[in-house]
Motif scaffolding. Structure first.
Motif, PDB file in Angstrom:
ATOM      1  N   LEU A  72       0.836  -1.205   0.000  1.00 36.27           N
ATOM      2  CA  LEU A  72       0.000   0.000   0.000  1.00 36.27           C
ATOM      3  C   LEU A  72       0.868   1.250   0.000  1.00 36.27           C
ATOM      4  CD1 LEU A  72      -2.937   1.026   0.147  1.00 36.27           C
ATOM      5  CD2 LEU A  72      -2.738   0.939   2.642  1.00 36.27           C
ATOM      6  N   LEU A  73       1.939   1.237   0.764  1.00 31.15           N
ATOM      7  CA  LEU A  73       2.869   2.360   0.802  1.00 31.15           C
ATOM      8  C   LEU A  73       3.546   2.551  -0.549  1.00 31.15           C
ATOM      9  CD1 LEU A  73       4.456   4.548   2.323  1.00 31.15           C
ATOM     10  CD2 LEU A  73       6.037   2.754   3.074  1.00 31.15           C
ATOM     11  N   ASN A  74       3.999   1.462  -1.159  1.00 31.68           N
ATOM     12  CA  ASN A  74       4.636   1.548  -2.476  1.00 31.68           C
ATOM     13  C   ASN A  74       3.667   2.086  -3.529  1.00 31.68           C
ATOM     14  OD1 ASN A  74       7.014   0.501  -1.434  1.00 31.68           O
ATOM     15  ND2 ASN A  74       6.509  -1.613  -1.967  1.00 31.68           N
ATOM     16  N   ASP A  75       2.419   1.644  -3.457  1.00 36.50           N
ATOM     17  CA  ASP A  75       1.406   2.139  -4.397  1.00 36.50           C
ATOM     18  C   ASP A  75       1.203   3.642  -4.232  1.00 36.50           C
ATOM     19  OD1 ASP A  75       1.069  -0.401  -5.366  1.00 36.50           O
ATOM     20  OD2 ASP A  75      -0.718  -0.833  -4.171  1.00 36.50           O
ATOM     21  N   TYR A  76       1.213   4.096  -2.978  1.00 34.98           N
ATOM     22  CA  TYR A  76       1.023   5.529  -2.735  1.00 34.98           C
ATOM     23  C   TYR A  76       2.189   6.348  -3.290  1.00 34.98           C
ATOM     24  CZ  TYR A  76       1.023  10.004  -0.352  1.00 34.98           C
ATOM     25  OH  TYR A  76       1.079  11.345  -0.094  1.00 34.98           O
ATOM     26  N   LEU A  77       3.398   5.856  -3.103  1.00 30.94           N
ATOM     27  CA  LEU A  77       4.570   6.589  -3.597  1.00 30.94           C
ATOM     28  C   LEU A  77       4.604   6.633  -5.120  1.00 30.94           C
ATOM     29  CD1 LEU A  77       7.314   5.256  -1.139  1.00 30.94           C
ATOM     30  CD2 LEU A  77       6.048   7.414  -1.033  1.00 30.94           C
ATOM     31  N   LYS A 121      -4.452   7.987  -6.984  1.00 33.27           N
ATOM     32  CA  LYS A 121      -5.266   6.770  -7.118  1.00 33.27           C
ATOM     33  C   LYS A 121      -5.338   6.015  -5.800  1.00 33.27           C
ATOM     34  CE  LYS A 121      -5.541   2.452  -9.766  1.00 33.27           C
ATOM     35  NZ  LYS A 121      -4.916   1.640 -10.841  1.00 33.27           N
ATOM     36  N   THR A 122      -4.201   5.895  -5.114  1.00 34.16           N
ATOM     37  CA  THR A 122      -4.158   5.154  -3.856  1.00 34.16           C
ATOM     38  C   THR A 122      -4.957   5.854  -2.770  1.00 34.16           C
ATOM     39  OG1 THR A 122      -1.931   4.405  -4.457  1.00 34.16           O
ATOM     40  CG2 THR A 122      -2.632   4.042  -2.193  1.00 34.16           C
ATOM     41  N   VAL A 123      -4.858   7.176  -2.717  1.00 29.72           N
ATOM     42  CA  VAL A 123      -5.612   7.947  -1.722  1.00 29.72           C
ATOM     43  C   VAL A 123      -7.113   7.796  -1.971  1.00 29.72           C
ATOM     44  CG1 VAL A 123      -6.169  10.271  -0.938  1.00 29.72           C
ATOM     45  CG2 VAL A 123      -3.789   9.598  -1.210  1.00 29.72           C
ATOM     46  N   THR A 124      -7.527   7.843  -3.240  1.00 27.30           N
ATOM     47  CA  THR A 124      -8.947   7.695  -3.574  1.00 27.30           C
ATOM     48  C   THR A 124      -9.477   6.346  -3.130  1.00 27.30           C
ATOM     49  OG1 THR A 124      -8.724   9.176  -5.482  1.00 27.30           O
ATOM     50  CG2 THR A 124     -10.627   7.712  -5.445  1.00 27.30           C
ATOM     51  N   HIS A 125      -8.732   5.287  -3.423  1.00 28.06           N
ATOM     52  CA  HIS A 125      -9.154   3.939  -3.029  1.00 28.06           C
ATOM     53  C   HIS A 125      -9.200   3.805  -1.513  1.00 28.06           C
ATOM     54  CE1 HIS A 125      -7.816   2.036  -7.127  1.00 28.06           C
ATOM     55  NE2 HIS A 125      -8.864   2.834  -7.232  1.00 28.06           N
ATOM     56  N   ARG A 177      -9.656   6.214   0.731  1.00 25.98           N
ATOM     57  CA  ARG A 177     -10.787   6.974   1.262  1.00 25.98           C
ATOM     58  C   ARG A 177     -12.090   6.221   1.063  1.00 25.98           C
ATOM     59  NH1 ARG A 177      -9.292  13.109  -0.889  1.00 25.98           N
ATOM     60  NH2 ARG A 177      -7.673  13.535   0.702  1.00 25.98           N
ATOM     61  N   PHE A 178     -12.221   5.563  -0.079  1.00 26.68           N
ATOM     62  CA  PHE A 178     -13.421   4.759  -0.332  1.00 26.68           C
ATOM     63  C   PHE A 178     -13.497   3.606   0.672  1.00 26.68           C
ATOM     64  CE2 PHE A 178     -15.529   1.183  -2.498  1.00 26.68           C
ATOM     65  CZ  PHE A 178     -16.763   1.777  -2.769  1.00 26.68           C
ATOM     66  N   PHE A 179     -12.361   2.963   0.923  1.00 27.40           N
ATOM     67  CA  PHE A 179     -12.320   1.858   1.882  1.00 27.40           C
ATOM     68  C   PHE A 179     -12.688   2.340   3.281  1.00 27.40           C
ATOM     69  CE2 PHE A 179      -9.942  -0.460   5.144  1.00 27.40           C
ATOM     70  CZ  PHE A 179     -10.366  -1.750   4.910  1.00 27.40           C
ATOM     71  N   VAL A 180     -12.110   3.462   3.700  1.00 28.76           N
ATOM     72  CA  VAL A 180     -12.408   4.005   5.029  1.00 28.76           C
ATOM     73  C   VAL A 180     -13.882   4.383   5.131  1.00 28.76           C
ATOM     74  CG1 VAL A 180     -11.958   5.935   6.605  1.00 28.76           C
ATOM     75  CG2 VAL A 180     -10.051   4.801   5.452  1.00 28.76           C
ATOM     76  N   GLY A 181     -14.438   4.937   4.050  1.00 28.92           N
ATOM     77  CA  GLY A 181     -15.853   5.273   4.047  1.00 28.92           C
ATOM     78  C   GLY A 181     -16.736   4.051   4.201  1.00 28.92           C
ATOM     79  N   ILE A 182     -16.388   2.984   3.480  1.00 30.58           N
ATOM     80  CA  ILE A 182     -17.148   1.731   3.586  1.00 30.58           C
ATOM     81  C   ILE A 182     -17.061   1.162   4.993  1.00 30.58           C
ATOM     82  CG2 ILE A 182     -17.256  -0.667   2.834  1.00 30.58           C
ATOM     83  CD1 ILE A 182     -18.460   1.228   0.836  1.00 30.58           C
ATOM     84  N   MET A 183     -15.856   1.155   5.570  1.00 32.07           N
ATOM     85  CA  MET A 183     -15.685   0.626   6.912  1.00 32.07           C
ATOM     86  C   MET A 183     -16.429   1.472   7.938  1.00 32.07           C
ATOM     87  SD  MET A 183     -14.115  -2.113   6.537  1.00 32.07           S
ATOM     88  CE  MET A 183     -14.105  -2.415   8.300  1.00 32.07           C
ATOM     89  N   GLY A 184     -16.424   2.782   7.747  1.00 35.08           N
ATOM     90  CA  GLY A 184     -17.180   3.648   8.640  1.00 35.08           C
ATOM     91  C   GLY A 184     -18.667   3.354   8.577  1.00 35.08           C
ATOM     92  N   PHE A 185     -19.164   3.114   7.357  1.00 30.10           N
ATOM     93  CA  PHE A 185     -20.575   2.783   7.180  1.00 30.10           C
ATOM     94  C   PHE A 185     -20.906   1.442   7.838  1.00 30.10           C
ATOM     95  CE2 PHE A 185     -23.936   0.712   4.645  1.00 30.10           C
ATOM     96  CZ  PHE A 185     -24.964   1.625   4.841  1.00 30.10           C
ATOM     97  N   VAL A 186     -20.010   0.466   7.679  1.00 29.71           N
ATOM     98  CA  VAL A 186     -20.231  -0.851   8.289  1.00 29.71           C
ATOM     99  C   VAL A 186     -20.262  -0.735   9.811  1.00 29.71           C
ATOM    100  CG1 VAL A 186     -19.214  -3.136   8.645  1.00 29.71           C
ATOM    101  CG2 VAL A 186     -19.270  -2.136   6.358  1.00 29.71           C
ATOM    102  N   VAL A 187     -19.330   0.038  10.364  1.00 30.17           N
ATOM    103  CA  VAL A 187     -19.303   0.230  11.820  1.00 30.17           C
ATOM    104  C   VAL A 187     -20.576   0.922  12.292  1.00 30.17           C
ATOM    105  CG1 VAL A 187     -18.137   1.446  13.704  1.00 30.17           C
ATOM    106  CG2 VAL A 187     -16.792   0.253  11.976  1.00 30.17           C
TER     107      VAL A 187
END
Length: 211
Positions: free
Chosen positions: A160-165, A170-174, A176-186
């Protein structure tokens, strides 16, 4: 970017850094000195207050070390006759009581280094989720040991770190989407438990009233 625009975007902070320009609010009370380096792989402006970020050379050096660390923790050994691999993290997890906690502490080093590289919070949260899930699965007898072959948190976080660098936007967008989904699940989980508790209390109350 004009200085005025930068000030409007960071007005709630006492200082900011943009390129080679530094500004510290001149308040009545003395302000502490701010030591900084230009933040590498940062957004359009970099906010640094009493904290040093890595420069490009330091990031490349740390990246190589983290890749080696992830390999040692997750992929050092291969089971003969198969393509399945495991690392020191799996062996440490076998220690009763403290193994999984010790593995999580070691894994958090990757998270700390990523923060010093200036990785956005959304990616750091995703890394923390990987570490937490790995530690949580490790608590389960037998299945926790097997999970080391499937859920390799260190390898995932370094990738994940290598993808961000390489592809920050693109990595930040993905992430943020993941964090949003996890927040919704919680949120849904908390709402479900709350509703279940309410219905249970209502059933108990009606049962008492019925008697």
């Amino acid at each position: 970017m004009p200085i005025k625009a930068i000030l409007n975007r960071v007005q709630k902070f006492k200082s900011f850094v943009h390129g080679r320009t530094r500004w510290v609010e001149d308040a009545l009370a003395p302000t502490r000195d701010v030591s900084y380096q230009t933040k590498f792989y940062c957004p359009s402006f970099c906010m640094i207050q009493g904290y040093d970020y890595m420069n490009k050379a330091q990031i490349e050096q740390s990246k190589e070390k983290l890749n080696r660390l992830a390999w040692l923790l997750d992929n050092t050994f291969r089971i003969p006759g198969t393509q399945m691999r495991f690392g020191l993290d799996g062996l440490i997890g076998l220690i009763p009581g403290i193994g999984d906690a010790a593995g999580a502490v070691i894994s958090s080093h990757i998270l700390t280094q990523a923060a010093q590289m200036g990785v956005p919070k959304s990616i750091l949260l995703k890394m923390a989720f990987n570490i937490g899930l790995d530690a949580l699965l490790g608590i389960i007898p037998v299945f926790g040991d097997v999970s080391d072959f499937m859920w390799k948190a260190n390898h995932r976080n370094v990738q994940l770190l290598n993808d961000y660098l390489e592809q920050p936007k693109k990595t930040v967008t993905h992430s943020r989407f993941f964090v949003g989904i996890m927040g919704f699940v919680v949120f849904c989980g908390v709402a479900f438990v709350s509703m279940l508790g309410f219905l249970l209390m209502r059933w108990l109350w009606l049962s008492v009233e019925g008697n």
